[in-house]
Motif scaffolding. Structure first.
Motif, PDB file in Angstrom:
ATOM      1  N   VAL A 137     -15.092  13.074 -11.477  1.00 41.15           N
ATOM      2  CA  VAL A 137     -14.001  12.096 -11.297  1.00 41.15           C
ATOM      3  C   VAL A 137     -13.106  12.592 -10.294  1.00 41.15           C
ATOM      4  O   VAL A 137     -12.942  13.745 -10.213  1.00 41.15           O
ATOM      5  CB  VAL A 137     -13.247  11.835 -12.817  1.00 41.15           C
ATOM      6  N   ILE A 138     -12.924  11.680  -9.411  1.00 41.31           N
ATOM      7  CA  ILE A 138     -12.272  12.096  -8.199  1.00 41.31           C
ATOM      8  C   ILE A 138     -10.606  11.774  -8.569  1.00 41.31           C
ATOM      9  O   ILE A 138     -10.363  10.500  -9.130  1.00 41.31           O
ATOM     10  CB  ILE A 138     -12.641  11.423  -6.940  1.00 41.31           C
ATOM     11  N   VAL A 139      -9.688  12.645  -8.255  1.00 37.97           N
ATOM     12  CA  VAL A 139      -8.153  12.486  -8.490  1.00 37.97           C
ATOM     13  C   VAL A 139      -7.496  12.716  -7.041  1.00 37.97           C
ATOM     14  O   VAL A 139      -8.004  13.790  -6.520  1.00 37.97           O
ATOM     15  CB  VAL A 139      -7.840  13.299  -9.377  1.00 37.97           C
ATOM     16  N   PHE A 140      -6.781  11.535  -6.541  1.00 40.38           N
ATOM     17  CA  PHE A 140      -5.894  12.002  -5.502  1.00 40.38           C
ATOM     18  C   PHE A 140      -4.433  11.996  -5.765  1.00 40.38           C
ATOM     19  O   PHE A 140      -3.845  11.380  -6.778  1.00 40.38           O
ATOM     20  CB  PHE A 140      -6.088  10.705  -4.630  1.00 40.38           C
ATOM     21  N   VAL A 141      -4.016  12.845  -5.412  1.00 44.07           N
ATOM     22  CA  VAL A 141      -2.513  13.122  -5.574  1.00 44.07           C
ATOM     23  C   VAL A 141      -1.753  12.833  -4.281  1.00 44.07           C
ATOM     24  O   VAL A 141      -2.171  13.298  -3.059  1.00 44.07           O
ATOM     25  CB  VAL A 141      -2.020  14.462  -5.952  1.00 44.07           C
ATOM     26  N   PHE A 142      -0.772  12.159  -4.104  1.00 46.72           N
ATOM     27  CA  PHE A 142       0.038  11.923  -2.844  1.00 46.72           C
ATOM     28  C   PHE A 142       1.381  11.990  -3.028  1.00 46.72           C
ATOM     29  O   PHE A 142       2.098  11.706  -4.017  1.00 46.72           O
ATOM     30  CB  PHE A 142      -0.516  10.498  -2.328  1.00 46.72           C
ATOM     31  N   LEU A 143       2.010  12.104  -1.617  1.00 43.18           N
ATOM     32  CA  LEU A 143       3.686  12.400  -1.500  1.00 43.18           C
ATOM     33  C   LEU A 143       4.033  11.561  -0.435  1.00 43.18           C
ATOM     34  O   LEU A 143       3.441  12.079   0.680  1.00 43.18           O
ATOM     35  CB  LEU A 143       3.939  13.743  -1.641  1.00 43.18           C
ATOM     36  N   LEU A 144       4.675  10.666  -0.581  1.00 44.74           N
ATOM     37  CA  LEU A 144       5.042   9.868   0.678  1.00 44.74           C
ATOM     38  C   LEU A 144       6.468  10.655   1.491  1.00 44.74           C
ATOM     39  O   LEU A 144       7.051  11.569   0.875  1.00 44.74           O
ATOM     40  CB  LEU A 144       5.997   8.549   0.028  1.00 44.74           C
ATOM     41  N   SER A 145       6.244  10.104   2.670  1.00 45.19           N
ATOM     42  CA  SER A 145       7.494  10.598   3.474  1.00 45.19           C
ATOM     43  C   SER A 145       8.553   9.950   3.200  1.00 45.19           C
ATOM     44  O   SER A 145       8.780   8.992   2.443  1.00 45.19           O
ATOM     45  CB  SER A 145       7.055  10.421   5.048  1.00 45.19           C
ATOM     46  N   LYS A 146       9.748  10.291   3.668  1.00 45.24           N
ATOM     47  CA  LYS A 146      11.125   9.584   3.389  1.00 45.24           C
ATOM     48  C   LYS A 146      10.983   8.372   3.725  1.00 45.24           C
ATOM     49  O   LYS A 146      11.796   7.688   2.904  1.00 45.24           O
ATOM     50  CB  LYS A 146      12.296  10.558   3.980  1.00 45.24           C
ATOM     51  N   SER A 147      10.540   7.931   4.803  1.00 44.15           N
ATOM     52  CA  SER A 147      10.569   6.493   5.303  1.00 44.15           C
ATOM     53  C   SER A 147       9.293   5.848   4.592  1.00 44.15           C
ATOM     54  O   SER A 147       9.634   4.434   4.584  1.00 44.15           O
ATOM     55  CB  SER A 147      10.092   6.581   6.664  1.00 44.15           C
ATOM     56  N   GLY A 148       8.552   6.289   3.851  1.00 36.77           N
ATOM     57  CA  GLY A 148       7.488   5.623   3.072  1.00 36.77           C
ATOM     58  C   GLY A 148       6.428   5.145   4.225  1.00 36.77           C
ATOM     59  O   GLY A 148       5.423   4.487   3.722  1.00 36.77           O
TER      60      GLY A 148
END
Length: 201
Positions: A137-148
């Motif tokens: 199973v593949i899991v992606f974790v992401f974090l947005l920049s302040k502007s999105g």
């Protein structure tokens, strides 16, 4: 509000651990970074950042590792339900509301390969096109920049437990036989050639 709680019994005391689905709530702020056609994917989606530079990311990746068996069960369930290759994805800056049944927890969504095609990001697509859904199973974790407008992404591959594979052996075989071959869509020629690798746009 997040909904759809999946439980797995863990430990000798029979404690149950929940995995929450956000039903799109955690993904909504990321739609520009994921799908905008005004900027090339290399300017929207960034790989290779040190996850320990942000405690939200580092702690979530450790949580994913600790909950890998439960996440594997959820990912397998989603693959069998949708009949499509896909991945679990979670927003490092999103937690379930304080008034929810399971407050302040990470939440996950299932994104199919067809949805990931729209990002035009090679790594996101190849991760899902090339894996074996009967073993991982593949899991992606992401974090947005302040502007999105952009995001940093980290990938984890979780191995399915043998007991899960055996329990769903026939369903896995049947679903895999119906899978089609998917291309990887990468189109940067319509964008500027800027290759600046900045996250906080």
């Amino acid at each position: 509000m997040a909904a759809g709680v999946h439980f797995q019994v863990g430990g000798s005391n029979g404690a149950a651990f929940p995995i929450i689905e956000s039903n799109g709530a955690a993904l909504d702020p990321a739609r520009t970074a994921l799908f905008s056609r005004s900027r090339p994917p290399k300017d929207r989606i960034h790989w290779g950042f040190n996850p320990e530079k942000d405690p939200r990311v580092g702690s979530l990746l450790r949580w994913v590792q600790a909950m890998s068996s439960t996440l594997a069960a959820l990912g397998l369930q989603k693959f069998l339900q949708t009949g499509q290759r896909g991945a679990l994805i979670t927003n490092a800056d999103y937690r379930t509301p304080a008034d929810s049944s399971v407050p302040n927890q990470p939440a996950f969504d299932w994104v199919t390969v067809e949805e990931l095609h729209k990002t035009l990001d090679r790594i996101l697509q190849e991760s899902v096109v090339c894996y074996d859904p009967a073993s991982q199973v593949i899991v992606f974790v992401f974090l947005l920049s302040k502007s999105g407008n952009s995001m940093a992404v980290w990938r984890r591959k979780i191995t399915l437990q043998e007991t899960l594979r055996q329990t769903h052996y026939n369903a896995l075989l049947s679903t895999k036989e119906q899978l089609q071959d998917y291309p990887v869509y990468v189109d940067e020629c319509v964008f500027s050639d800027s290759s600046a690798r900045h996250f906080d746009h």
